[in-house]
Write a protein that holds these residues in place. Sequence first.
Motif, short mmCIF file in Angstrom:
data_model
loop_
_atom_site.label_atom_id
_atom_site.label_comp_id
_atom_site.label_asym_id
_atom_site.label_seq_id
_atom_site.Cartn_x
_atom_site.Cartn_y
_atom_site.Cartn_z
N MET A 97 0.83 -1.20 0.00
CA MET A 97 0.00 0.00 0.00
C MET A 97 0.87 1.25 0.00
N PHE A 101 -0.08 2.99 -3.45
CA PHE A 101 -1.01 4.09 -3.17
C PHE A 101 -0.27 5.33 -2.66
N SER A 140 -3.48 -8.89 -1.31
CA SER A 140 -2.93 -7.63 -0.82
C SER A 140 -2.51 -6.73 -1.97
N ALA A 144 -4.07 -3.01 -3.10
CA ALA A 144 -3.24 -1.82 -3.30
C ALA A 144 -3.44 -1.24 -4.69
#
Length: 232
Positions: A97, A101, A140, A144
């Motif tokens: 992340m 991000f 995961s 993200a």
Amino acid sequence: MDIDGSVALVTGANRGLGLHIARELLSRGAAVYATARDPRTVDLPGATVLPLDVTDPVSIESAAAAAGDVNLLVNNAGVATFSNLVTGDLDDIRLEMDTHFYGTLRMIRAFAPILAGNGGGAIVNVLSALSWITFLDTTSYCAAKAAQWSLTNGVRLELAEQGTQVTAVHLGAADTDMIARWDLPKLPPAFVATAVADGIARGDLEVLVDDTATGAKAALAADVRVVYPQLP
């Protein structure tokens, strides 16, 4: 956007898609800042090499200070830990992340004023078909990338007034080190780089590189149990 004569900065340009995108932009007449956490790993004649870690705000500030002439930002840097959300290591999930991000957001926040000062320019975010569809053992990463897609839509709206073109690139698997462990059909990175550069030149807001990306986007309108038949 006219690539010839532009000044581009590409993150994660030491290998994989980043290296091929930087090389393609150079071949089309752009000046290129090729960045990586370890600049010694970048081998790209004709490019200006800069150190850059997109998870480090100080590193991003230094790159922005050194590259004030940029009018094309390519957010390509990425990481895959192959973690699941429920059972995976939280540090791995945070890394994905933070890279996809927050790293992309930090880069855009640092370079948006530079792009505005240089006429608006363009931002390219290298996303994935996995922005739209999820597989076990990489949930995961998919989360993200979904967040990065939403971010892309948001900053596109926010930066429209300053004339900055924001392009999202989606693709299935490319033949890079990141997914070397997976035995599946993979796109040549040079093919992806050509599609990215063509999209920039046309002014596309979205580049769907292959049928995998096209199908994943179409699946957003389908019933969840059709997309994920393994569900009870």
